[in-house]
Design a protein around this motif. Structure first.
Motif, PDB file in Angstrom:
ATOM      1  N   ARG A  23     -70.259   4.429  74.243  1.00  0.00           N
ATOM      2  CA  ARG A  23     -68.994   5.003  74.702  1.00  0.00           C
ATOM      3  C   ARG A  23     -67.917   3.921  74.712  1.00  0.00           C
ATOM      4  N   SER A  56     -64.436   8.149  75.068  1.00  0.00           N
ATOM      5  CA  SER A  56     -64.983   8.882  73.924  1.00  0.00           C
ATOM      6  C   SER A  56     -66.327   8.260  73.547  1.00  0.00           C
ATOM      7  N   GLU A  86     -69.810  10.794  68.458  1.00  0.00           N
ATOM      8  CA  GLU A  86     -69.051  11.943  67.992  1.00  0.00           C
ATOM      9  C   GLU A  86     -68.823  11.779  66.491  1.00  0.00           C
ATOM     10  N   TRP A 114     -65.655   9.774  65.314  1.00  0.00           N
ATOM     11  CA  TRP A 114     -65.668   8.330  65.565  1.00  0.00           C
ATOM     12  C   TRP A 114     -66.750   7.629  64.754  1.00  0.00           C
TER      13      TRP A 114
END
Length: 190
Positions: A157, A171, A175, A178
């Motif tokens: 993160r 974020s 993901e 990313w």
């Protein structure tokens, strides 16, 4: 009987829900915010009464300094994005957030732009070497040229100031966006 439940649910939504924030439900203390009056102040600030983490700066590579940089970054979650911003009063852009964190916590000066941070090749680290407090760089247009930076906080993160209209947030490197956008990492704390 069903109509009574529906009426009760509608009443709750209409009367109570508009006065509560989503962060008030099952959110840890560091994620709770209160709105500030309008003006140049940040969009959100820390909840009054929670302890502030402003200790004396130590050597930038010290584990406690890394922890304090990450802790301070958590306190800035919710501040508005402002292009060119690097203070709590003005808000932050992505590189301004890291400049502020390292300057205020570790008394260390970082280059002001994402590209100049990335140009520090002596600070380069591999993705598997990431530690909390390291900088992670991203490309929004698919090229290898970085246009965004965030602060790695552990567990895949990072905290960053994404773009205009958004606020400082957490974020995940997992993901899909990313993962595709990841370019490199730098350790400014060693």
């Amino acid at each position: 009987m069903r109509s009574c439940y529906r009426l009760l649910a509608f009443s709750f939504c209409a009367l109570v829900a508009p006065f509560s924030l989503a962060d008030e439900f099952d959110a840890p203390d560091w994620r709770r915010y209160v709105q500030t009056p309008s003006g140049p102040a940040p969009l959100y600030t820390k909840v009054p009464g929670t302890p502030s983490r402003t200790a004396q700066p130590k050597k930038p590579g010290a584990p406690s300094t890394r922890k304090r940089i990450v802790a301070r970054a958590h306190e800035l979650i919710g501040y508005r994005y402002t292009w060119g911003g690097e203070t709590e009063e003005t808000g932050f852009d992505c590189s301004g957030l890291l400049v502020y964190l390292y300057r205020s916590v570790a008394q260390q000066r970082l280059p002001r732009t994402t590209s100049s941070m990335l140009a520090k090749k002596d600070a380069a680290i591999a993705r598997h070497q990431l530690q909390p407090g390291d900088a992670v760089f991203f490309s929004h247009n698919g090229s290898r040229r970085a246009s965004h930076v965030g602060l790695y906080i552990g567990n895949n993160r990072f905290i960053h100031a994404p773009r205009a209209g958004k606020t400082v947030r957490i974020s995940s490197l997992e993901e899909p966006y990313w993962q595709r956008a990841y370019v490199a990492a730098r350790s400014f704390s060693s």
